[in-house]
Design a protein around this motif. Structure first.
Motif, PDB file in Angstrom:
ATOM      1  N   GLU A  10       1.073  -1.141   0.059  1.00 26.40           N
ATOM      2  CA  GLU A  10      -0.151  -0.024  -0.083  1.00 26.40           C
ATOM      3  C   GLU A  10       1.074   1.362   0.090  1.00 26.40           C
ATOM      4  OE1 GLU A  10      -3.474   0.220   0.262  1.00 26.40           O
ATOM      5  OE2 GLU A  10      -3.647  -2.032  -0.201  1.00 26.40           O
ATOM      6  N   ILE A  11       0.781   2.036  -1.024  1.00 28.14           N
ATOM      7  CA  ILE A  11       1.800   3.193  -1.109  1.00 28.14           C
ATOM      8  C   ILE A  11       0.706   4.653  -1.232  1.00 28.14           C
ATOM      9  CG2 ILE A  11       3.269   4.362  -2.638  1.00 28.14           C
ATOM     10  CD1 ILE A  11       4.097   1.702  -3.565  1.00 28.14           C
ATOM     11  N   LEU A  12       1.111   5.524  -0.489  1.00 28.62           N
ATOM     12  CA  LEU A  12       0.707   6.736  -0.200  1.00 28.62           C
ATOM     13  C   LEU A  12       1.458   7.624  -1.103  1.00 28.62           C
ATOM     14  CD1 LEU A  12      -1.404   8.832   0.698  1.00 28.62           C
ATOM     15  CD2 LEU A  12      -0.075   8.965   2.833  1.00 28.62           C
ATOM     16  N   ASP A  13       1.082   8.347  -2.089  1.00 30.44           N
ATOM     17  CA  ASP A  13       1.752   9.217  -2.801  1.00 30.44           C
ATOM     18  C   ASP A  13       1.345  10.526  -2.501  1.00 30.44           C
ATOM     19  OD1 ASP A  13       2.985  10.954  -4.783  1.00 30.44           O
ATOM     20  OD2 ASP A  13       2.497   9.970  -6.730  1.00 30.44           O
ATOM     21  N   VAL A  14       2.010  11.320  -1.586  1.00 33.03           N
ATOM     22  CA  VAL A  14       2.031  12.709  -0.925  1.00 33.03           C
ATOM     23  C   VAL A  14       2.339  13.723  -2.063  1.00 33.03           C
ATOM     24  CG1 VAL A  14       2.102  13.993   0.773  1.00 33.03           C
ATOM     25  CG2 VAL A  14       2.124  11.993   1.173  1.00 33.03           C
ATOM     26  N   GLY A  15       1.329  14.760  -2.370  1.00 29.78           N
ATOM     27  CA  GLY A  15       1.872  15.748  -3.402  1.00 29.78           C
ATOM     28  C   GLY A  15       1.728  14.933  -4.577  1.00 29.78           C
ATOM     29  N   ALA A  16       0.600  14.116  -4.942  1.00 29.40           N
ATOM     30  CA  ALA A  16       0.788  13.265  -6.104  1.00 29.40           C
ATOM     31  C   ALA A  16       0.471  13.881  -7.330  1.00 29.40           C
ATOM     32  CB  ALA A  16      -0.530  12.302  -6.080  1.00 29.40           C
ATOM     33  N   GLY A  17      -0.107  15.066  -7.499  1.00 28.37           N
ATOM     34  CA  GLY A  17      -0.288  15.773  -8.720  1.00 28.37           C
ATOM     35  C   GLY A  17      -1.198  15.073  -9.527  1.00 28.37           C
ATOM     36  N   LEU A  21       4.533   2.123 -10.268  1.00 27.22           N
ATOM     37  CA  LEU A  21       4.263   1.285  -8.967  1.00 27.22           C
ATOM     38  C   LEU A  21       2.957   0.627  -9.137  1.00 27.22           C
ATOM     39  CD1 LEU A  21       5.058   4.086  -6.683  1.00 27.22           C
ATOM     40  CD2 LEU A  21       6.676   2.357  -7.399  1.00 27.22           C
ATOM     41  N   ALA A  22       2.107   1.286  -9.739  1.00 28.64           N
ATOM     42  CA  ALA A  22       0.657   0.409  -9.794  1.00 28.64           C
ATOM     43  C   ALA A  22       0.934  -0.767 -10.819  1.00 28.64           C
ATOM     44  CB  ALA A  22      -0.214   1.345 -10.269  1.00 28.64           C
ATOM     45  N   ARG A  23       1.616  -0.524 -12.010  1.00 26.65           N
ATOM     46  CA  ARG A  23       1.921  -1.579 -12.795  1.00 26.65           C
ATOM     47  C   ARG A  23       2.570  -2.837 -12.339  1.00 26.65           C
ATOM     48  NH1 ARG A  23       2.131   2.841 -16.464  1.00 26.65           N
ATOM     49  NH2 ARG A  23       4.482   2.963 -16.230  1.00 26.65           N
ATOM     50  N   GLN A  24       2.985  -2.499 -11.092  1.00 28.07           N
ATOM     51  CA  GLN A  24       4.019  -3.638 -10.619  1.00 28.07           C
ATOM     52  C   GLN A  24       3.184  -4.248  -9.404  1.00 28.07           C
ATOM     53  OE1 GLN A  24       7.054  -4.849 -11.056  1.00 28.07           O
ATOM     54  NE2 GLN A  24       6.842  -3.546 -12.966  1.00 28.07           N
ATOM     55  N   GLY A  25       1.881  -3.850  -9.203  1.00 25.68           N
ATOM     56  CA  GLY A  25       0.854  -4.398  -8.392  1.00 25.68           C
ATOM     57  C   GLY A  25       0.633  -3.634  -7.062  1.00 25.68           C
ATOM     58  N   HIS A  26       1.208  -2.786  -6.767  1.00 31.21           N
ATOM     59  CA  HIS A  26       1.153  -1.862  -5.455  1.00 31.21           C
ATOM     60  C   HIS A  26      -0.279  -1.275  -5.693  1.00 31.21           C
ATOM     61  CE1 HIS A  26       5.272  -2.639  -4.355  1.00 31.21           C
ATOM     62  NE2 HIS A  26       5.568  -2.279  -5.605  1.00 31.21           N
ATOM     63  N   ARG A  27      -0.789  -1.012  -4.589  1.00 33.72           N
ATOM     64  CA  ARG A  27      -2.199  -0.420  -4.380  1.00 33.72           C
ATOM     65  C   ARG A  27      -1.621   1.109  -4.004  1.00 33.72           C
ATOM     66  NH1 ARG A  27      -6.936  -1.102  -5.582  1.00 33.72           N
ATOM     67  NH2 ARG A  27      -7.903  -0.622  -3.411  1.00 33.72           N
ATOM     68  N   ILE A  28      -2.340   2.010  -4.743  1.00 35.80           N
ATOM     69  CA  ILE A  28      -1.783   3.382  -4.663  1.00 35.80           C
ATOM     70  C   ILE A  28      -2.996   4.265  -4.142  1.00 35.80           C
ATOM     71  CG2 ILE A  28      -0.754   5.477  -6.013  1.00 35.80           C
ATOM     72  CD1 ILE A  28       0.879   3.071  -5.948  1.00 35.80           C
ATOM     73  N   SER A  29      -2.477   4.991  -3.029  1.00 35.10           N
ATOM     74  CA  SER A  29      -3.611   6.261  -2.641  1.00 35.10           C
ATOM     75  C   SER A  29      -2.770   7.377  -3.085  1.00 35.10           C
ATOM     76  CB  SER A  29      -3.907   6.166  -1.086  1.00 35.10           C
ATOM     77  OG  SER A  29      -4.529   4.999  -0.788  1.00 35.10           O
ATOM     78  N   LEU A  30      -3.760   8.457  -3.837  1.00 32.99           N
ATOM     79  CA  LEU A  30      -3.002   9.714  -4.095  1.00 32.99           C
ATOM     80  C   LEU A  30      -3.803  10.697  -3.272  1.00 32.99           C
ATOM     81  CD1 LEU A  30      -3.862   8.878  -7.890  1.00 32.99           C
ATOM     82  CD2 LEU A  30      -1.572   8.929  -6.800  1.00 32.99           C
ATOM     83  N   PHE A  31      -2.686  11.700  -2.692  1.00 30.94           N
ATOM     84  CA  PHE A  31      -2.883  12.516  -1.918  1.00 30.94           C
ATOM     85  C   PHE A  31      -2.445  14.074  -2.350  1.00 30.94           C
ATOM     86  CE2 PHE A  31      -1.977  15.534   1.567  1.00 30.94           C
ATOM     87  CZ  PHE A  31      -3.074  15.497   2.568  1.00 30.94           C
ATOM     88  N   ASP A  58      -8.236  14.282 -10.089  1.00 32.79           N
ATOM     89  CA  ASP A  58      -9.234  13.963 -11.134  1.00 32.79           C
ATOM     90  C   ASP A  58      -8.629  13.534 -12.551  1.00 32.79           C
ATOM     91  OD1 ASP A  58     -11.890  14.598 -10.088  1.00 32.79           O
ATOM     92  OD2 ASP A  58     -11.750  16.602 -10.712  1.00 32.79           O
ATOM     93  N   ALA A  59      -7.343  14.313 -12.954  1.00 32.36           N
ATOM     94  CA  ALA A  59      -6.649  14.326 -13.972  1.00 32.36           C
ATOM     95  C   ALA A  59      -5.762  12.726 -13.696  1.00 32.36           C
ATOM     96  CB  ALA A  59      -5.647  15.258 -14.300  1.00 32.36           C
ATOM     97  N   ALA A  60      -5.654  12.476 -12.379  1.00 32.34           N
ATOM     98  CA  ALA A  60      -4.757  11.044 -12.084  1.00 32.34           C
ATOM     99  C   ALA A  60      -5.555  10.315 -12.411  1.00 32.34           C
ATOM    100  CB  ALA A  60      -4.073  11.290 -10.932  1.00 32.34           C
ATOM    101  N   TYR A  61      -6.904  10.172 -12.038  1.00 35.50           N
ATOM    102  CA  TYR A  61      -7.775   8.941 -12.082  1.00 35.50           C
ATOM    103  C   TYR A  61      -8.026   8.837 -13.692  1.00 35.50           C
ATOM    104  CZ  TYR A  61     -10.973   5.291 -11.192  1.00 35.50           C
ATOM    105  OH  TYR A  61     -11.761   4.096 -10.940  1.00 35.50           O
ATOM    106  N   VAL A  78      -5.677   1.987  -8.002  1.00 32.98           N
ATOM    107  CA  VAL A  78      -6.014   3.286  -7.314  1.00 32.98           C
ATOM    108  C   VAL A  78      -7.102   2.996  -6.049  1.00 32.98           C
ATOM    109  CG1 VAL A  78      -6.752   5.651  -7.205  1.00 32.98           C
ATOM    110  CG2 VAL A  78      -5.506   4.452  -9.320  1.00 32.98           C
ATOM    111  N   ALA A  79      -6.457   3.028  -4.486  1.00 31.59           N
ATOM    112  CA  ALA A  79      -7.107   2.868  -3.689  1.00 31.59           C
ATOM    113  C   ALA A  79      -7.825   4.079  -3.118  1.00 31.59           C
ATOM    114  CB  ALA A  79      -6.233   2.251  -2.542  1.00 31.59           C
ATOM    115  N   ASP A  80      -7.253   5.001  -3.224  1.00 33.96           N
ATOM    116  CA  ASP A  80      -8.169   6.252  -2.748  1.00 33.96           C
ATOM    117  C   ASP A  80      -7.645   7.422  -3.543  1.00 33.96           C
ATOM    118  OD1 ASP A  80      -9.589   5.294  -0.290  1.00 33.96           O
ATOM    119  OD2 ASP A  80      -7.529   4.711   0.322  1.00 33.96           O
ATOM    120  N   LEU A  81      -8.477   8.157  -3.641  1.00 34.29           N
ATOM    121  CA  LEU A  81      -8.147   9.781  -3.917  1.00 34.29           C
ATOM    122  C   LEU A  81      -8.497  10.717  -2.731  1.00 34.29           C
ATOM    123  CD1 LEU A  81      -9.617   9.879  -7.441  1.00 34.29           C
ATOM    124  CD2 LEU A  81      -7.297   9.477  -7.047  1.00 34.29           C
ATOM    125  N   MET A  82      -7.441  11.420  -2.076  1.00 32.73           N
ATOM    126  CA  MET A  82      -7.561  12.318  -1.072  1.00 32.73           C
ATOM    127  C   MET A  82      -6.981  13.764  -1.198  1.00 32.73           C
ATOM    128  SD  MET A  82      -6.163   9.390   1.906  1.00 32.73           S
ATOM    129  CE  MET A  82      -4.923   9.196   1.103  1.00 32.73           C
TER     130      MET A  82
END
Length: 170
Positions: free
Chosen positions: A112-119, A127-137, A145-148, A160-164
Motif C-alpha cells: 500500500e503506497i501513499l503518494d503525497v503531493g501526487a499531482g 508502481l501500480a503496474r508492479q501490483g502496488h495499491r496506490i492512494s493519491l494525496f 481528477d486527471a490522475a484517475y 488506485v485505492a483512494d483519492l484524498m
C-alpha cells in the motif's frame, strides 16, 4: 472514483475554482494563465484584459481571498493550475522515474503506497503496474481528477485505492 476531502474548506476552494474556470473555454491557455497571475497579484504579460478576462479575474480573486481567509493561501496556486487542467512546466529532469525506481527497489509487492503531493500521479503509475495499491494525496482536486482519468486510460484504475484531497496540515 470520488475524492475524499480531508478539509471541507479545501473542497469549497476547489469547487470555486472549477466554477470560475468552467465558462472560459474560448480563452487560450496563455490568457487564462495571465488571469491567474493577475488574481494572485503577480506580474503578467497582458496590459489589457477583455471583459471575459476581467470577470474571470474577479472570480479567481474571490477564490484567492477565500483561500487566504481559510489558511489555504499556500495551496491556492496549485489548485488554480489544476482546475485549469494545466500541470507545472516540465524541466526535462525525470524525477518521477527516479522516485519510482527507488521505491520499486525497496518495497516488496504488493504494498500500500501513499503518494503525497501526487499531482497527476506520474510517479505512481510504474508502481501500480508492479501490483502496488496506490492512494493519491494532493491539495488540488483537478490533479486528482486527471490522475484517475490517466489510470483509467492505462487500465490500472483498479490499483488506485483512494483519492484524498488535503493539505499537509490535514
Amino acid at each position: 472514483m470520488k475524492i475524499a476531502y480531508l478539509n471541507p474548506d479545501l473542497e469549497k476552494l476547489n469547487d470555486k475554482l472549477r466554477g470560475a474556470l468552467a465558462g472560459v473555454a474560448g480563452l487560450s491557455s496563455d490568457e487564462i494563465k495571465a488571469c491567474r497571475w493577475r488574481a494572485m497579484n503577480m506580474p503578467d504579460p497582458l496590459t489589457e484584459l477583455t471583459g471575459t478576462q476581467r470577470e474571470l479575474v474577479a472570480e479567481l480573486k474571490a477564490a484567492v481571498d477565500f483561500a487566504e481567509a481559510h489558511d489555504l493561501g499556500g495551496v491556492v496556486g496549485w489548485c488554480m493550475a489544476a482546475s485549469q487542467g494545466q500541470s507545472i512546466e516540465d524541466t526535462g529532469f525525470d524525477i518521477d522515474a527516479i522516485i519510482s525506481d527507488f521505491v520499486l527497489s525497496h518495497v516488496s509487492s504488493p504494498a500500500e503506497i501513499l503518494d503525497v503531493g501526487a499531482g497527476t500521479g506520474r510517479r505512481s503509475w510504474p508502481l501500480a503496474r508492479q501490483g502496488h495499491r496506490i492512494s493519491l494525496f494532493d491539495p488540488a482536486a483537478g490533479f486528482l481528477d486527471a490522475a484517475y482519468e490517466t489510470a483509467r486510460a492505462k487500465g490500472i484504475e483498479g490499483c488506485v485505492a483512494d483519492l484524498m484531497c488535503g493539505t499537509f496540515k490535514d
